[in-house]
Design a protein around this motif. Structure first.
Motif, mmCIF file in Angstrom:
data_model
loop_
_atom_site.group_PDB
_atom_site.id
_atom_site.type_symbol
_atom_site.label_atom_id
_atom_site.label_comp_id
_atom_site.label_asym_id
_atom_site.label_seq_id
_atom_site.Cartn_x
_atom_site.Cartn_y
_atom_site.Cartn_z
ATOM 1 N N ALA A 9 3.514 5.748 -3.057
ATOM 2 C CA ALA A 9 4.706 6.214 -3.299
ATOM 3 C C ALA A 9 4.972 6.494 -5.142
ATOM 4 O O ALA A 9 5.281 7.586 -5.580
ATOM 5 N N LEU A 10 4.686 5.223 -5.399
ATOM 6 C CA LEU A 10 4.470 5.132 -6.943
ATOM 7 C C LEU A 10 3.645 6.375 -7.690
ATOM 8 O O LEU A 10 4.142 7.011 -8.632
ATOM 9 N N ALA A 11 2.379 6.602 -7.119
ATOM 10 C CA ALA A 11 1.400 7.415 -7.674
ATOM 11 C C ALA A 11 2.035 8.729 -7.372
ATOM 12 O O ALA A 11 1.793 10.080 -8.220
ATOM 13 N N ALA A 28 0.847 -1.185 -0.106
ATOM 14 C CA ALA A 28 0.108 -0.077 0.059
ATOM 15 C C ALA A 28 0.943 1.207 -0.090
ATOM 16 O O ALA A 28 0.645 2.148 -0.815
ATOM 17 N N ASP A 29 1.841 1.181 0.710
ATOM 18 C CA ASP A 29 2.846 2.351 0.748
ATOM 19 C C ASP A 29 3.533 2.598 -0.444
ATOM 20 O O ASP A 29 3.693 3.750 -0.911
ATOM 21 N N VAL A 30 4.210 1.571 -0.939
ATOM 22 C CA VAL A 30 4.559 1.719 -2.260
ATOM 23 C C VAL A 30 3.761 2.066 -3.267
ATOM 24 O O VAL A 30 4.203 3.020 -4.132
ATOM 25 N N ILE A 54 11.986 7.715 -3.971
ATOM 26 C CA ILE A 54 12.566 6.314 -4.190
ATOM 27 C C ILE A 54 13.367 5.931 -3.078
ATOM 28 O O ILE A 54 13.123 4.705 -2.547
ATOM 29 N N GLY A 55 13.971 6.887 -2.259
ATOM 30 C CA GLY A 55 14.698 6.653 -0.915
ATOM 31 C C GLY A 55 13.558 6.316 -0.147
ATOM 32 O O GLY A 55 13.693 5.091 0.682
ATOM 33 N N GLN A 56 12.272 6.662 -0.006
ATOM 34 C CA GLN A 56 11.424 6.381 0.961
ATOM 35 C C GLN A 56 10.847 4.946 0.604
ATOM 36 O O GLN A 56 10.416 3.836 1.527
#
Length: 701
Positions: A82-84, A77-79, A127-129
């Motif tokens: 982040a991609l969005a 979910a977090d990834v 990307i780091g996150q």
């Protein structure tokens, strides 16, 4: 009283002074206009930087999501969010790119320093996150992520190469099927158009279109069936989005994110799909499919006619604010068919399986995952285009067709990059890597579209598929999405029908579909074997049913008028085109009282439509492209690397005027040069007057 001794100018002197004044004034106008023109560079609206180079047409950023093949479930979910966020950053950078043309003209380093540099810094942080989220969940992020922050610019010349500007790897390892086709080396009008399509630099461009009658046949032969092939078909009837269900979400790629798609989708089947829908929500929603056991979601980017129409989303994100402009076209046919495998039997799809076919970012990602198929009725068995929009002849309609991945890993309903859990069969129809064959979903969408007109290197009233703004509405970015929400009994029926070689479902006929049936004595259809040698003749003309579409062509002129019937942006769209819908629509079906999101159509009824489309009685095998019916790798044929001589001539004709698009229209050229023309007239007039005056003086003397 002093006498005035100054000589009064004679008539001859006055004429001489006037002639000299005309010459000097005209010469000044010519010189000033010449100087101004030299400073303008490319005068057709496409400006240059100080080094004389063209401005960037768009931005290309590496697709981080495609590298994430193994993300722990706790981090998904977090990834995804982040991609969005990365997609949103690109959208904002592209908006800045298109709104700072003057700054770019004055500073050749503006794009690099003020757009790409800050974008890279923002991407580095996100990307780091992502790496932190993956590691925190017990996973390991790919080392390659560190090199994916930097973005580059794509020049107008590069933007003409419709086959995609990126690299990308084919997930199936089949380089041949990723062949982009014709590409485009036409040169031409650069990144901007000066016509009234309303989309400026965002495309599409003249080079994105081709006259389909001038393209050589390029449809590949279907793979040979084995004795254990599953040769049946199962068709479902879900309408053409008569209920006007739209939004700019993407539940598969960006769950929980408003406007995750950055473009508007058509929805048929499940009527409860948005970014926040859970599997339970999907299972409890209504469906537009005539088979009520099929609550699957079938959705695709809308097709628009860029005719200046202000749609309901003209001032919304995902719509007009992100370059998706013009009249939304409703398909007149939407054929959905499940077919078998040429290499063996199929197994049931798991419920809630998610599949994306094609790549919405294929222009910048490259063609590894591209799966676009464009054609015209009457040409589908001859020509399939990947990187061109077809210009269809009179009486022929535009066709978009999709053949989804037909191999499943046997375990997962989704994967981190939304692709690794499914794959295309190889050229013989076999699934590799231990994957299992599932019924292959094929879709065929037919549209009545006024044929675009190309004049002076520019396209007038083009049509284009919705997309991410930086993708320039390239045809190769077409894609389709699917979430299986069939109940288990119906899915079992699909599998049994396909494996038995029958033709079932909406509009199903009585005869088995498989042309190779005589070679398969083990098939359940053995009692019909004496008749089956005649069957190969039937599928060889799968496009014959399309001919009755031609009488419908006169309906085309009505489409641009349909938005005028909408009294306000909040009213249902195009009421006169509404087919008969089920009367029991009810707002009580909504389990979640969310505000209407930016991409949603206003006042869309939630009840399913039971009205059949025009294709309900058609033979469903004709609904899938030839490669789809044959189970060929990627089930797609691309534009040919070379066209016929007439095709080359036609393209060259379009190419020849294209420099005019870069230097402005005839009207703008006249507006820019009128001072010089006026100056020339003044100079010529002065010379004539001077010569006339001199001759007159000689005569009088």
């Amino acid at each position: 009283m002093r006498r005035n001794t100054r000589r009064r100018p004679t008539g001859a002197r006055r004429r001489t002074f006037a002639a000299v004044a005309l010459i000097l004034g005209g010469g000044g106008l010519v010189a000033a206009n010449t100087y101004a023109s030299a400073g303008e560079g490319d005068s057709g609206g496409r400006v240059q930087d100080q080094s004389g180079g063209d401005q960037a047409a768009t931005i290309s950023c590496p697709d981080v999501g495609q590298q994430l093949t193994d993300v722990p479930g706790e981090a998904r979910a977090d990834v995804d969010k982040a991609l969005a966020n990365l997609d949103q950053q690109i959208t904002e950078a592209y908006d800045r790119l298109t709104s700072t043309r003057q700054e770019q003209a004055q500073d050749g380093n503006f794009v690099r320093n003020s757009i790409l540099g800050p974008l890279s810094e923002k991407r580095t942080e996100v990307i780091g996150q992502i790496k932190i989220d993956v590691k925190r969940a017990g996973g390991t992020a790919p080392e390659a992520l560190d090199g994916l922050a930097a973005c580059t610019e794509i020049s107008p010349a590069q933007a003409q190469k419709n086959d995609g500007g990126g690299d990308g790897d084919n997930q199936d390892g089949d380089a041949d099927t990723a062949n982009p086709g014709t590409g485009q080396d036409d040169g031409g009008q650069g990144g901007e158009q000066q016509d009234g399509n309303g989309n400026g630099a965002a495309g599409p461009f003249a080079a994105d279109f081709v006259d389909i009658t001038k393209v050589q046949p390029n449809v590949k032969a279907k793979p040979r069936r084995t004795g254990d092939a599953s040769t049946g078909t199962f068709s479902v009837q879900c309408g053409v989005n008569e209920n006007k269900v739209f939004n700019t979400d993407n539940l598969i790629v960006a769950p929980g994110v408003d406007n995750g798609a950055h473009h508007t989708h058509d929805y048929v089947g499940n009527q409860g799909v948005d970014a926040f829908a859970s599997n339970g929500d999907l299972a409890n929603a209504k469906t537009s499919c005539s088979e009520q056991g099929d609550k699957s979601s079938y959705y695709w980017p809308v097709l628009r006619l860029q005719d200046g129409t202000k749609e309901f989303d003209a001032e919304q994100q995902g719509g007009g604010l992100e370059g998706n402009v013009g009249k939304i076209l409703q398909a007149k046919e939407a054929e959905i068919t499940y077919i078998g495998s040429p290499a063996g039997k199929v197994v049931a799809m798991p419920k809630f399986l998610r599949i994306i076919t094609g790549d919405a970012k294929a222009f910048t990602n490259g063609t590894a995952n591209a799966n676009a198929n464009w054609s015209c009725t009457g040409f589908e068995d001859k020509v399939q285009l990947a990187d061109k929009y077809p210009i269809c002849p009179q009486g022929s309609s535009v066709v978009r067709s999709f053949a989804f991945q037909s191999c499943w890993d046997g375990q997962n309903i989704d994967s981190a990059n939304h692709r690794a859990h499914v794959a295309f069969a190889d050229a013989e129809g076999n699934c590799g890597n231990g994957f299992k064959a599932i019924p292959q979903l094929t879709m065929r969408l037919v549209y009545d579209v006024p044929a675009p007109v190309i004049e002076n290197g520019q396209v007038k009233n083009p049509y284009a598929v919705d997309g991410f703004p930086e993708q320039l509405h390239k045809p190769i970015t077409d894609h389709d999405d699917f979430i299986n929400v069939m109940d288990e009994d119906l899915m079992d029926e699909v599998v049994e029908c396909v494996n038995a070689g029958r033709q079932c479902g909406a509009g199903a006929g009585e005869q088995p579909q498989e042309p190779q049936q005589p070679e398969e004595p083990k098939q359940p259809e053995e009692p019909q074997e004496p008749q089956e040698p005649q069957q190969p003749e039937e599928p060889q003309e799968p496009k014959q049913p399309e001919q009755p579409q031609e009488p419908k062509q006169p309906e085309q002129p009505q489409e641009p008028k349909e938005p005028k019937d909408k009294p306000a942006p909040q009213a249902p769209q195009e009421p006169q085109d509404e087919p008969e819908l089920a009367p029991e629509a009810s707002s009580a079906d909504a389990d979640k009282d969310r505000a209407k999101k930016p991409g949603e159509a206003p006042d869309a009824p939630s009840e399913a439509s039971s009205a059949p489309s025009d294709a309900a009685t058609r033979t469903q095998e004709a609904g899938a492209p030839d490669d789809a019916r044959g189970g060929e790798t990627k089930a797609r044929t691309t534009s040919p690397a070379e066209t016929s001589d007439t095709g080359v001539e036609a393209q060259s004709e379009e190419t020849q005027p294209q420099p005019q698009a870069g230097t402005g229209s005839l009207a703008s050229t006249g507006a820019d040069l009128w001072p010089a023309a006026a100056g020339g007239v003044l100079v010529l007039g002065g010379l004539v007057l001077l010569i006339h005056n001199r001759r007159r003086n000689m005569t009088t003397n």
